[in-house]
Design an enzyme around this catalytic site. Structure first.
Site, short mmCIF file in Angstrom:
data_model
loop_
_atom_site.label_atom_id
_atom_site.label_comp_id
_atom_site.label_asym_id
_atom_site.label_seq_id
_atom_site.Cartn_x
_atom_site.Cartn_y
_atom_site.Cartn_z
N TYR A 195 -44.99 -9.48 -29.79
CA TYR A 195 -46.22 -9.98 -29.45
C TYR A 195 -47.22 -9.27 -28.57
O TYR A 195 -46.55 -8.83 -27.42
CB TYR A 195 -46.12 -11.55 -28.77
N ASP A 228 -42.98 -6.29 -34.63
CA ASP A 228 -43.86 -5.54 -33.41
C ASP A 228 -43.72 -6.77 -32.42
O ASP A 228 -43.57 -7.94 -32.70
CB ASP A 228 -45.19 -5.65 -34.16
N HIS A 276 -41.80 -14.23 -45.33
CA HIS A 276 -41.88 -14.42 -43.59
C HIS A 276 -42.28 -15.64 -43.31
O HIS A 276 -42.92 -16.48 -44.15
CB HIS A 276 -43.03 -13.37 -43.24
N PHE A 279 -39.89 -12.70 -32.42
CA PHE A 279 -40.17 -14.00 -32.77
C PHE A 279 -39.99 -15.21 -31.48
O PHE A 279 -40.59 -16.21 -31.35
CB PHE A 279 -39.37 -14.88 -33.96
#
Length: 221
Positions: free
Chosen positions: A67, A65, A187, A78
């Site tokens: 930010y 998703d 992750h 990222f």
């Protein structure tokens, strides 16, 4: 809202853009952006494709998703805009690169420098409502990005797929491992990293070793 996307991607994805679900998705996204604060900015929704052409593509990193805080999302998973503090996951990515490759932590978190080298930084969902994580999930983006992953797997070869965390690892069934190199780990979020599931995966050196073995230029991480 105009769909800005690199011409070579537009050619490869033209059938997907014509499907009924995609038309419904774009109508939903237009309505959301017209009535609510959403991220990334409209012009950056397809940044992952704008900055990494189909022909140059060598590596795929899958996020979930965008930010949802002010000024963070720039359309690359990222990644954050220059001048924005590094989110925890990005800090841990840079720490692993530092350990793996001996490189210093960079000055900014804008990963455009990766994508222009052939790294597709693909979120499964390309838009989000401000302050509401996951608010645009289940609207059609995942159908589209799954189709992208499968098309890359079917039509290219020797691509490195970096699958971090349970969500990204769930995409492995879309990838032909006989043609591509798949690296999986926990992750980079603190929850996973602090349980020993991220640090030490050495994905960045392993990725570059594979690319070099296929006669391809390694990524300057």
């Amino acid at each position: 809202m105009e769909v800005r996307i690199n011409p070579d991607w537009k050619e490869h994805l033209k059938e997907e853009f014509q499907k009924p679900y995609f038309n419904s998705l774009i109508q939903f996204v237009r309505a959301e952006y017209a009535t609510k604060k959403c991220y990334p900015s409209g012009k950056n929704i397809f940044s992952a494709f704008d900055s990494c052409s189909w022909d140059k593509l060598k590596v795929v990193i899958i996020g979930q998703d965008p930010y949802h805080g002010p000024g963070q999302a720039n359309g690359l998973c990222f990644s954050v805009n220059k001048g924005i503090p590094f989110p925890p996951s990005l800090i841990n990515i840079f720490r692993e690169i530092q350990t793996d490759l001996g490189q210093p932590i960079p000055q900014n978190g804008d990963l455009f420098r990766w994508s222009e080298q052939g790294v597709l930084l693909l979120n499964a969902t390309l838009t989000v409502r401000a302050g509401e994580a996951g608010s645009h999930q289940g609207k059609g983006w995942e159908i589209f990005t799954d189709a992208v992953i499968k098309k890359i797997s079917d039509e290219k070869q020797h691509v490195v797929f970096l699958l971090w965390g349970g969500y990204a690892r769930g995409k492995v069934s879309l990838i032909d491992k006989t043609k591509h190199f798949v690296l999986e780990s926990g992750h980079p979020s603190p929850l996973s990293a602090n349980r020993g599931l991220w640090f030490g995966n050495r994905h960045f050196s392993k990725c570059n070793d594979y690319l070099k073995s296929k006669g391809l230029t390694p990524i300057m991480w």
